[in-house]
Every structure is written in C-alpha cells, then in structure tokens.
Design a protein around this motif. Structure first.
Motif, mmCIF file in Angstrom:
data_model
loop_
_atom_site.group_PDB
_atom_site.id
_atom_site.type_symbol
_atom_site.label_atom_id
_atom_site.label_comp_id
_atom_site.label_asym_id
_atom_site.label_seq_id
_atom_site.Cartn_x
_atom_site.Cartn_y
_atom_site.Cartn_z
ATOM 1 N N ARG B 232 0.827 -1.206 0.000
ATOM 2 C CA ARG B 232 0.000 0.000 0.000
ATOM 3 C C ARG B 232 0.861 1.256 0.000
ATOM 4 N NH1 ARG B 232 -4.630 -1.593 4.260
ATOM 5 N NH2 ARG B 232 -5.951 -2.753 2.826
ATOM 6 N N GLN B 236 1.021 4.271 -2.724
ATOM 7 C CA GLN B 236 0.792 5.687 -2.381
ATOM 8 C C GLN B 236 1.842 6.570 -3.022
ATOM 9 O OE1 GLN B 236 0.940 5.902 1.849
ATOM 10 N NE2 GLN B 236 -1.083 4.980 2.121
ATOM 11 N N GLN C 6 10.713 14.343 5.338
ATOM 12 C CA GLN C 6 9.796 13.231 5.090
ATOM 13 C C GLN C 6 9.622 12.388 6.363
ATOM 14 O OE1 GLN C 6 8.285 12.246 1.830
ATOM 15 N NE2 GLN C 6 7.064 11.199 3.395
ATOM 16 N N ASP C 10 6.169 11.787 8.434
ATOM 17 C CA ASP C 10 5.669 10.436 8.718
ATOM 18 C C ASP C 10 5.568 10.207 10.218
ATOM 19 O OD1 ASP C 10 5.600 9.860 6.033
ATOM 20 O OD2 ASP C 10 7.566 8.870 6.012
ATOM 21 N N ILE C 14 2.033 9.274 12.167
ATOM 22 C CA ILE C 14 1.860 7.960 12.808
ATOM 23 C C ILE C 14 1.860 8.141 14.326
ATOM 24 C CG2 ILE C 14 4.296 7.263 12.926
ATOM 25 C CD1 ILE C 14 1.619 4.900 11.733
ATOM 26 N N GLN C 126 -6.637 4.791 0.460
ATOM 27 C CA GLN C 126 -5.513 4.033 1.009
ATOM 28 C C GLN C 126 -4.247 4.130 0.181
ATOM 29 O OE1 GLN C 126 -7.245 0.250 1.404
ATOM 30 N NE2 GLN C 126 -7.187 0.276 3.616
ATOM 31 N N THR C 127 -4.409 4.251 -1.122
ATOM 32 C CA THR C 127 -3.230 4.229 -1.985
ATOM 33 C C THR C 127 -2.954 5.605 -2.561
ATOM 34 O OG1 THR C 127 -4.671 3.551 -3.781
ATOM 35 C CG2 THR C 127 -3.485 1.824 -2.613
ATOM 36 N N ARG C 128 -3.511 6.652 -1.919
ATOM 37 C CA ARG C 128 -3.265 8.007 -2.416
ATOM 38 C C ARG C 128 -2.293 8.703 -1.481
ATOM 39 N NH1 ARG C 128 -8.837 9.080 -3.976
ATOM 40 N NH2 ARG C 128 -9.170 7.730 -5.781
ATOM 41 N N ALA C 129 -1.601 9.670 -2.053
ATOM 42 C CA ALA C 129 -0.747 10.518 -1.234
ATOM 43 C C ALA C 129 -0.784 11.915 -1.797
ATOM 44 C CB ALA C 129 0.681 9.988 -1.213
ATOM 45 N N PHE C 136 5.922 13.385 0.499
ATOM 46 C CA PHE C 136 4.710 12.594 0.330
ATOM 47 C C PHE C 136 3.938 12.612 1.636
ATOM 48 C CE2 PHE C 136 7.203 10.683 -3.051
ATOM 49 C CZ PHE C 136 6.242 10.475 -4.032
ATOM 50 N N SER C 138 0.845 10.638 3.045
ATOM 51 C CA SER C 138 -0.121 9.571 2.819
ATOM 52 C C SER C 138 -1.508 10.035 3.240
ATOM 53 C CB SER C 138 0.295 8.348 3.632
ATOM 54 O OG SER C 138 -0.831 7.624 4.032
ATOM 55 N N SER C 140 -4.073 8.245 3.871
ATOM 56 C CA SER C 140 -4.642 7.463 4.982
ATOM 57 C C SER C 140 -4.012 7.860 6.318
ATOM 58 C CB SER C 140 -4.509 5.955 4.737
ATOM 59 O OG SER C 140 -3.193 5.608 4.448
ATOM 60 N N TYR C 141 -2.716 8.150 6.321
ATOM 61 C CA TYR C 141 -2.091 8.632 7.563
ATOM 62 C C TYR C 141 -2.652 9.997 7.944
ATOM 63 C CZ TYR C 141 1.590 5.067 7.883
ATOM 64 O OH TYR C 141 2.280 3.899 8.035
#
Lengths: 318, 387, 288, 243
Positions: B232, B236, C6, C10, C14, C126-129, C136, C138, C140-141
């Motif tokens: 995944r 992304q 980055q 992240d 998270i 889910q697979t987009r950023a 990047f 995310s 979903s994050y």
C-alpha cells in the motif's frame, strides 16, 4: 528457616522419586522437568519480585544471556556447558548491575515497564547480532549422545537430578536471602527506603546484590533450558510473554515473596497448560488458552495474594 | 495388494487406528497457517480414503492434533504425542523454530517427522528422523532472484539494481541471505538490504529507502500484515517497481482480499502451487471457500507420503516407518502437485525432487509462470506478456 | 534534508495515531491506578468492530471507529464492574496478573469468534498521497492523524467541560475527597475504564483504515503503547499524545541513521534513559 | 573539647524555596540539644540534611571532625549519626523486634543482632512488645520503637524527631528519663525536635531556635525562652502558651 529447608527437601525427594520410577523417555517425566524449571524460574524472579518488591518484567534478558552464553561457547569453542554456566551467570549479574544504573530509582510500574523494555531491547540485540548469536535462525546444541560432561541426555528422565539440583540451589538461595541479613535488608528497603538508609543499610548495594543474584540464577536456569530443548532462538529465550511475564505469573499465582509460592505456582500452571493442550487441541482452536486465561482470572479474583494464602491464612486464624 | 489386505486384516491389532500427530500452531500469531495445514491434511486423508489407499493398511488413520502456538511449547507437545498418544509419526509445524525444537525430541525418540518448514538447519544437523518436503530457504532466495532475472531479460528490461526488504525472522533472514549471496555472485548491485521487525506498525521508512534507491526490482520477504503495509505504501508513492514476494504473506487468499486490484501482476516465489493439481484444488475451494494455499498442499503431500510409507512398511514401528519414508518415491495424490511431481528424499532427508516455482497474481488466482516446464501461463512483466 | 522532512512528517502523523491508541491506557492508569496489559486487546476488538461495520454497513473505518468506541466502552465498563473492581485494593502484582489473564482470554475469544484470518479494509484513499513540495503525505495517515486530533480534542473537552469529566479527574486525584463531593467513585471507575478501553478501540478503528487485524494484532501494539504513555507520563492524558508523537518521531528519524531493524532498540534505549532522568515522564507530575 | 557535630553555613533549597539559610552551630559530645521553631521553620529539613537525606546546596557538616555532607545516609549512619522519623517510619510488614534486628544486622551477624535488638528494646521499655506487629502498636510505642531501632545502629549522635508527641505528661516524664539515661550511660549525644515546650525545656541543656530556615537563637533554655526573636516567632503559636 528449618521449615523452609524441609519443604525444599521434600519437593526435591518427590521429584527424584518420580524421576526414578517414571518411564525415563516418556512424557510424564518431561512434565516433571518442566515443573522444576518453571519453579526455579519463578523462584529466581521471587528474589527481586518478592523480597525487594521490584516487579521485574525483563527477566528474559538474563534467561536468554544464560542460554546463549553456554550454548555459543559450546558451539564455537567446544566448551562444556558446566563451564559455560558460571560464565553466563557472571555475565548476567554484570548486565543486571549495568541495568540498575538507570532503573535503580524507578518505582512501581515505572520499574516494571523499564525492565520490560530492557528485555525487549535484549531480544532485538540478539536478533540483530547474527555473528554473536546466530541471529533469528536460532542455534541447535550439537547432540553428542548421553553425556554428563556435556550435560545432555537422550531422554528427559536423566535431567531430573540435574534440575532438582538447580531447583534446590535456587530455593536455598531464596531461603538464605529471605532469612539472612540480606533478606532483612531487602525487606526493609521494600518497606521504606529512606528509613532503611538512615538505619545504615546501603540500599543501592543491597539492591544490586539481590538483583545480581537473581540475574545469575536466572541465567543458570536459561543454560539448563537450552541443554534440555537443544534449540534456542532469540524469540524463545528472550520472550517477554513466555519467559519474563511467565516468571512473574508463576510466583504471583502461588504467592509473592514466599518460598512455597513459585513451587505451588509451577505445580498449578505447568500441568494445567499441558492438560488443556492435551485434551482440547483437537477441539476448536484457541479454546485451551482461553480456559487457561479464565482460570488465571478466577484465581486472582478469588486469591489476590496467591494460592499459598489459603494455607497461611487458615493457620493464622487458629 | 489383495494379499496385503488379507494380511493386515488378519492381524489382531488391525482394529486399532494408526495415529499420526499433527503438530501445528492453531492459536497465536501463525494460527491461520496451522488452520490451513489442518484443512490440507484432512483433505489429503479424505482423498486417500476415496482412492482406496487406506484399505491396504487394514486400519484407519487417526489424526491427533497438538496446538503449538510458540516454540516453547513444542518439545512437551511432541513428547506427549509420542508417549501418551502413541503416534507413529509427526507432521508439522509450519514455523521453522517450532519444527527445530520438535525435531530434537523426535530424533531422540526415534519417531519420523515430516515438515515443510524452510530453515536450512532442519536437514543439515545430520538427523535421521526428519524429512523436509520443500527446498531450503536459501535456495528459495537464490531462485527468487535467478527466476526474476530471467523473466526480466526475456521481457527486454534488464535488471541491474535490486532491493531486499525482509522481516528479521528465521524465514526472512535465511531467504534474504540466499538472495544476497546470489546477487553478489551474479554481480547484481543490491541498493537496499534492510531487515525490519516483524509486524510493522508503519512501513514508510522502508518505502522511503526503496524510493530513494532507484531499484529496478524489489524483493519483499514478509508475512501478511507487513506485506499489506509495504504494498500500500509503495502504491501511495506511485512506485510501480516490479515486486517479487517471498512466499508467505504474498500467496494467500487474504492478500488479494486485502489489496484488491493492487495485487495484479505481483510475483512471488512459492514451494508449490495448487494449479498443478486442479481436481484437488477445486475440492479444497468448494470445501473451505478459498484457493488451496501451498502449506495445505505441501503438508497434505507429506501426510500422504507418511501414510503410504506405513503401508509399505506394514508396521507400526516408527523406525521401520522412517526407513520406508526415506526409500519411498511417491508420485500420485497430493505428491503429484509438487514441482517435480513427486515426494522423495535424499540421504539427509531433504527433498530430492522439488524445486521452487514462480507464481503471479491473475484476478483472484495465483498462476505458475516459471520455470517453463511447469508454467501454466506466460508471465507478464510490467503488463507485457513475456515470450 | 528532504529525507529528514519526510521522516518528520511520517513520524508526526503515525505518532498522532499512537497517541490515540495509548491515551486510553494512560487514562485507566491515572484514574484506577492499574497498569492494564490487556489494553491493546481492547484495541484489537475495536479493529474487529470497525471491520464488521465496513463489511456489512459499508462504513469507512474512521467512521466505524465510533461504533468501536461505543461497543468496547460497554464491554470495558462491564469488565471493570465484574472483575477489575474486585481487585482495586489488591497488591499491584495481582492487578498485573489479572490483566494478563484478561489479555489471554480476549485474544483467544477473538480467535474462536472470528477465526485466525487477517482482515483488512479497502478504501479509495488508502493508496493516495498528497505531494507537499517534495514530501509525500499519505492520505490514509493524514486522515488517521486528523481523526486522532479530533478525538483528543473531544477527550479534552469531555474531561474539562463536563460534569462526568470533572468527576473522573477528581476521582483520579483523590477518590476519598471525590466521594465527599457526592461522586459515586465505583461508577466513575467503570466509566473511566470504559472510556479508556473505548478510546483504544477507537484508535484501533483508525489504525484499521491503513492496516489489518487478526486475533493477535494486540500483541503488536502492547509494548509500543506502554512506551508512549510512560514517555508522556503515566496518567497524563496530554502526555500520551506528546508521547505518541515522540515515539513516532524516534521510530522514523532513527531509520535515517541506523538499520530499520533497530528502530525499536533506539526507542527502548531512549525510553530507559529518559526514565532514569525523569521517572515521571515528560508531562507527568512527580507523584502519580 | 572538639565538637561532635559541626554545622557551618548550611543552606538547603527546594526549587525556589529556601528551607535552610546559612545555618551554623556546633554540638559538644554528650550534650542534649533541643531544636525548636514554629511549623515549617526547617527543623526536619535540618535533620534530613544532617543524616544525608537532603544534600545541602552550600555549607559543610562534620561528624567527629570528619566531613560528612554529600555522603549517603547509610555511610553517615555507620559513622555514628542517625535519626528517627516524624510520624514514625517503622517497617510495617515486620514485627517490632525484626525492625530493630534489621538495623543491628547491618554490622553484626544475625545471632548477635537479635541479642542486641532485645537489649535495645529493653532500654526503651518495649521488651514486652518485641513480637508485636507494627500495626498493633500505639503511637508512643512506635516512636519509642524507632528510638530502639536507631540505638541498634550504635549511634554517637541521635536525632529525635518528635518522639514525645501524643504522650500523657506521665509518659513524657518516663521518656525524658529514658533519654537522659541513654546519654548518661552510653554517652549518646541527643538532638531533639519537640513541639511540646515543657518537655523540651526540661530535658535540653541547650536550645537552638529556627525560624524561616534561619537560626535565630541559641543558649540555655532560660536564655532562649526570653529571647525577643523567639517570643515573636512563637506569638500565636498555640504551643508557645505551654511553655
């Protein structure tokens, strides 16, 4: 003191007797061995957890050090585990002294969680240090047939006298500590650290000594375990759940701070696990550990100070 | 055969079923795989009954399960199967460390054990009673690379830089070592060589390194949870580097369920694939609602091999059964589904026939695409069919 | 430099999520004084509730997380009344023991009820950023982080602006005094335990939006949760959020200079060292 | 005669708060000193600093001519100075005897430690209560128990923090007699904090008065009780009316 020594002698005799009469390569005698190892492990934990009230959740660190030290010395240098045993104990004692530098002043849950993190850190190091430990693939103790010199035997029965020896050493150490000068001091520190200091007790030194003894004996148990299972990897011997927390559970279930506690704990936990696994493995997955968990909860709600309190309280009343 | 049956029937003990121990994790973190193995073995037993294999034995086979969620429980459970339940052989146990711990007991007790665990040590300790139906992990690593390089070459997109991401478990490190050694031998540059703790909570650091490396090909060796996160996160960041999974998490039905169309075209190394055994695979799918994962196939084959060996040995003596297992070359039933088409063993107990295969995701299925002699369909490389 | 930015991005996102799953643990300790080893199992149950809500009601797990909260709140309150209440005065070792038993029971109940399969949801994002400059982010994050911030804000409002929140805080500080002011502390303990476990379940729903669930998912988070709350200060609600971000940052930044395999070694080393200098955590008050 | 305890310029701060400020005094061997002052004057802080539980931010402390500031409490205890705790701090999970044995066992083998412990309990008149659990003791018994435990460390200097609280006048007279005897027979130097003015004035040979962390007066009981600063400090203090 006399009573404690009698209890130890009685348990040791029963275990030796069982070792003599049970089928030496059978299952029952293996369970006896597991009980002896579990009782020893719980008793090691009891030295700090019970006498000094330092609820360590990182004893797997010492257990793993013991198991790996003797095993790696044997594989790499052909050293007998009898020689590896004291080296592992010494090493574990040293590590416990180093660990106490940051954790010495921690109280209650902070101490528990710091030791938990330390145990996990050791597991990570053992996993990553492939050159030293063989890494995550684990190592097998080379099998050379029955040999007292190499402390390995084909059947579990031959281990009984060895494990009885370990059990007696650990329990006598606990008894001497509990009833000796160091025991008075450990209990004083547990009750009130400042008061202990002004009565002349070197709280730091006593704690270090108690911790180092407990660590060294745990390492000895680890060596014995490795010689018994012949295969170890970092997840097995540095496991937070199946070593660290289990050590505490064995002592707590029986009764923290008492000689009989870990013995009773091991006598309940090991057979219970084995029985559940034997009778319920064919049934729905997860039912055996579920019932095990329910029984644990039942016992703690019923007897928060451990099963030994059943006897001691009744005696107290009369 | 008929003579054999009469012989068996005339024996007094023939009514007693022959017990085989199934030592697998049915609870704990790898319970799913233990469950699949249980399904595979039960189907293999059914299959044997249907094809008449059991009659020759003159007694039923009874499966005795022992749930071993962690290696610490392995030795006692193995001993219990042998001494209490009286099993004549043991099948198990998926996780390499459990197999290693259990085989220390079976070796000393002189009871044969058959496994599909990958670890290199399993059959390199010189033990007599352990049999490994699949290749060693290091060979999986090696083939993972050489197969991929060959497909890439044929597709006209040569590979010079690769990335290896692997979990720091026995399985991950052994397979990564095979990959690494082979890459070094072939002069392929490894631009990322990272192990990570099992059960990641965040895959970004791994994928960040991968993106910065400019690798042509990535080899993630991981179980399901980490596989999902890695794929995944790669998507992304629009990383469409061809991906070659290291079996485990990459070739189970849940992988597709979890990632949907993202799995299309993902490669993986595999010890076997169900498309070599369409009839049995169909039965499995009908019964359990998903395609037959390789562990079900491999352990089914191991089980059938053991039962057959008991028949050949005409004995319940584990020692004799062991010799029969070692001597037997079985090429029907589940065994036919293994690459090489048979189960047979060399002097160390390691498979002498099997080799790893390459599978690729197509819709809801995984299809064997390499090596050519066992391929069921052509491989696709970046969407193009490879001739 | 970009790599550092980055990693910071992240780690921040998270870390926000870590904060939410851990804040419940901190609340439970702060009010009941119990170190709950089963906390991550309640999170796992929350992940399952969110999964079923996604599968059968079509709810996005970030929305379904609300159902996780409600369901696990009720379960948690019940567990407190039936079990935890009985050992409130027992020695701490007994309390640890009980929660470990609870952990085993919850994990294996999930195995019996839901089976051993991994479950995961599929969402469009889910697979987009997003690209913010060269960084990047995310989606979903980011959505998980936003959800985490909203939940924390909500918790803060509940604790400071409502009667029940004040009663919970009063009980945490001095149960005897709280009783004098007409607070039924036994009831408050049940509510606080429900709230704490419910929050972890809610965090579970958020985690499910990008991850997967199986009966052993809890074990993946249990040590991490403790690290977060102790770093922030056991019992401190805001501390848990700060702790979460710190843990996220340590995990992602450490990978820039050392192997990813050692990211938790870095974390635990900093954890133990920090405890040595500041045993009460970063935001904790010296006494509980 | 050289002083047994010498305190020079001791200052203790807690955060921004100055608990002791530039306190200096000396104690002669065998003296009985009373330390007085209103609540919060710094009496307990001074005791804690003397036995090493607090480290002074400035100044020096010497015991029998040897610098002890900065040493850990158990070292100071072994050098001969220890204290009792206000509100008592016996080890609750042990019997009274075991409490005292613990202190004796620091430097003696267990057998000798037991004998010494019984001896110490006899000295404070608690011989009969040796095997009692701590929870079953009365407050005065606990306070004397702590004195016994301190005696087991073989102190040269004993700091007593309110051991006479909650005593009836008769009991107090008995304790005063006991303490005197300890000094007379064993030469133990006593420094006593006591709120009860009548008792402290009776037993002390010299009084030190603290207020807001500063030493404001020192002298015989008669001198100190006339000292205007002390009188001011105690104005409104209910205890002062007892004097």
């Amino acid at each position: 003191m006399m009573r404690s020594l009698l209890i130890i002698a009685a348990v040791a005799c029963v275990a030796l007797l069982l070792g003599a009469v049970l089928q030496p390569r059978g299952y029952a005698v293996r369970v006896v061995c597991l009980i002896l190892l579990a009782a020893s492990l719980g008793q090691c934990w009891n030295i700090v957890g019970g006498l000094a009230n330092q609820v360590s959740l990182g004893h797997a660190a010492f257990f793993g050090i013991g198991a790996y030290t003797s095993t790696m010395l044997q594989i790499k240098f052909g050293l007998s585990p009898w020689a590896g045993l004291p080296i592992g104990m010494l090493f574990a004692a040293l590590v416990s002294v180093l660990l106490s530098i940051p954790t010495m002043r921690l109280k209650g849950p902070y101490f528990s969680l710091a030791t938990l993190a330390f145990g996990e850190a050791c597991r990570i190091v053992a996993t990553a240090a492939t050159g030293l430990t063989g890494g995550p693939q684990g190592v097998s103790v080379p099998f050379a047939g029955n040999s007292w010199l190499l402390l390995q035997f084909r059947g579990a029965g031959a281990y009984v006298p060895v494990f009885v020896g370990l059990f007696v050493v650990v329990c006598v150490a606990f008894t001497l500590l509990a009833n000796g000068r160091l025991g008075y001091m450990l209990r004083a520190i547990r009750e009130n650290e400042d008061a202990a200091e002004v009565t002349g007790i070197n709280t730091l030194g006593v704690r270090l000594a108690g911790g180092a003894i407990s660590a060294a004996l745990t390492a000895a148990t680890g060596t014995m375990f490795a010689q018994f299972t012949f295969f170890i990897d970092p997840d097995i011997v540095f496991s937070a759940t199946s070593i660290s927390i289990r050590a505490a559970l064995i002592a707590i279930l029986g009764g923290v701070g008492t000689l009989a506690g870990p013995i009773v704990g091991a006598l309940v936990i090991v057979p219970l696990e084995e029985l559940l696994s034997a009778y319920l493995s064919n049934k729905a997955a997860g039912i055996a550990p579920l019932i095990f968990g329910l029984i644990l909860i039942g016992i703690v709600v019923w007897r928060p100070s451990g099963l030994v309190s059943l006897v001691t309280q009744r005696r107290g009343r009369t | 055969m008929a003579a054999l049956a009469t012989l068996a029937a005339s024996n007094a003990w023939s009514a007693e079923p022959v017990k085989i121990g199934i030592l697998v994790p049915l609870s704990g973190p790898t319970a799913q795989f233990g469950n699949n193995i249980r399904n595979g073995v039960e189907l293999a037993l059914e299959d044997m009954k249907e094809t008449g294999g059991l009659k020759a034995l003159g007694a039923d086979v009874e499966l005795v399960y022992a749930d071993v969620p962690a290696p610490n429980a392995a030795a006692a459970a193995t001993q219990r199967l042998i001494s209490q339940d009286g099993v004549v052989g043991i099948i198990g146990s998926f996780v390499s460390s459990i197999t290693l711990a259990a085989s220390e007991v079976t070796e000393r007790a002189g009871v044969p054990m058959m496994t599909h665990s990958f670890a290199d040590q399993i059959t390199s300790r010189g033990y007599k009673f352990i049999f490994q139906v699949a290749n060693k992990a290091s060979l999986f690593g090696e083939k993972q690379l050489t197969y991929a390089l060959d497909i890439a070459k044929r597709a006209g997109s040569p590979v010079s830089k690769i990335a290896i991401l692997y979990e720091d478990t026995a399985y991950g490190t052994a397979q990564a070592k095979g990959l690494r050694d082979t890459a070094n031998r072939l002069g392929i540059q490894i631009v990322v060589d990272e192990s990570y703790p099992l059960n990641l909570t965040d895959a970004s650091p791994l994928v960040n390194k991968l993106r910065a490396s400019g690798a042509d090909l990535v080899f993630p060796v991981s179980y399901f949870n980490d596989a999902i996160l890695i794929i995944r996160t790669m998507r992304q960041q629009n990383l469409d580097i061809p991906t070659v999974g290291g079996a485990a998490g990459y070739i189970i039905p849940d992988f597709k369920k979890g990632l949907g169309d993202l799995v299309e075209g993902v490669y993986s190394i595999a010890p076997a694939n169900y498309d070599a055994l369409p009839a049995i695979a169909e039965k499995y799918k009908k019964k359990y609602g998903a395609f037959m994962p390789h562990e079900a196939l491999m352990y089914g084959a191991a089980f059938q091999h053991m039962v057959k060996a008991i028949e050949v040995a005409q004995s319940r003596d584990p020692e004799k059964i062991r010799d029969a297992i070692a001597a037997l070359r079985k090429c029907d039933g589940f065994s036919a589904g293994l690459p090489g088409g048979c189960t047979a063993f060399d002097a160390n107990g390691l498979t002498s026939v099997a080799f790893p295969v390459f599978v690729q995701w197509r819709g809801d299925d995984i299809v064997t695409v390499y090596p050519p002699e066992v391929a069921k369909a052509p491989a696709y490389w970046r969407g193009k069919e490879v001739k | 430099m970009i790599a550092v930015l980055q990693a910071l991005a992240d780690g921040l996102m998270i870390g926000g999520v870590y904060g939410v799953i851990a804040v419940g643990l901190s609340l439970v300790f702060g009010v009941l004084g119990i170190v709950n080893f089963a906390q991550a199992e309640f999170m796992m149950l929350g992940m399952y509730v969110a999964w079923f809500a996604w599968r059968y009601l079509g709810l996005d797990p970030l929305v379904g997380a609300a159902l996780s909260f409600v369901a696990v709140f009720c379960l948690g309150a019940l567990v407190q009344r039936l079990l935890i209440q009985r050992i409130m005065k027992a020695p701490p070792v007994a309390q640890i023991f009980l929660t470990v038993g609870l952990l085993i029971v919850l994990e294996n109940s999930a195995l019996l009820l839901f089976g051993p399969e991994f479950r995961t949801v599929k969402t469009a994002y889910q697979t987009r950023a997003l690209m913010i400059g060269p960084i990047f982010v995310s989606v979903s994050y980011l959505s998980a982080f936003v959800a985490a911030v909203i939940v924390s804000g909500g918790l803060w409002l509940v604790l400071t602006r409502t009667w029940i929140g004040r009663a919970i805080r009063a009980t945490a500080q001095n149960p005897m005094a709280a009783t004098l002011f007409g607070v039924d502390t036994r009831w408050i303990y049940a509510v606080a335990f429900g709230l704490g476990t419910g929050l972890s379940a809610l965090g579970g729903g958020i985690v499910l939006s990008y991850s997967s669930v199986s009966p052993t998912s809890g074990s993946q988070y249990v040590v991490l949760m403790f690290t977060v709350v102790v770093l922030g200060g056991l019992g401190s609600v805001m501390g848990a959020l700060v702790g979460g971000v710190i843990v996220g940052m340590i995990q992602s930044l450490s990978t820039l200079v050392m192997p990813i395999q050692l990211q938790n070694l870095a974390l635990f080393t900093i954890f133990i060292a920090l405890l040595a200098f500041r045993p009460q955590g970063l935001l904790g008050s010296p006494s509980r | 005669m050289t002083p047994i305890v010498e305190v020079a310029g001791v200052t203790v701060r807690f955060g921004g708060l100055v608990a002791l400020s530039d306190v200096s005094f000396a104690v002669r061997p065998g003296e009985i000193i009373g330390l007085i002052g209103p609540n919060g004057a710094g009496k307990t802080t001074l005791f804690s600093a003397l036995v090493g539980l607090n480290r002074p931010d400035a100044g020096a402390i010497a015991l029998d001519g040897q610098r002890i500031d900065g040493l850990r409490p158990h070292r100071i205890a072994r050098l001969g100075m220890t204290k009792t705790f206000q509100n008592t701090a016996l080890f609750p999970a042990m019997t009274l005897l075991d409490n005292v044995v613990t202190a004796a066992a620091v430097r003696l083998p267990l057998g000798a430690a037991r004998a010494l412990a019984r001896d110490c309990l006899e000295k404070v008149g608690l011989g009969a209560a040796a095997d009692t659990d701590i929870d079953d003791l009365t407050f005065p018994q606990k306070a004397l128990g702590e004195v016994a435990r301190s005696l087991a460390t073989a102190p040269k200097v004993l700091l007593l923090d309110e051991v006479m609280a909650a005593l009836t006048p008769n009991e107090m007279d008995a304790v005063v007699a006991t303490l005197r005897e300890l000094r007379d027979r064993e030469g133990i130097t006593l420094v006593i904090v006591e709120h009860h003015m009548r008792a402290i004035m009776r037993i002390s040979e010299r009084i030190l008065a603290l207020n807001f962390g500063q030493l404001i007066a020192s002298g015989t009981p008669a001198e100190v009780s006339r000292d205007p600063q002390v009188v001011t400090a105690y104005l409104g203090q209910p205890d002062a009316s007892h004097a």
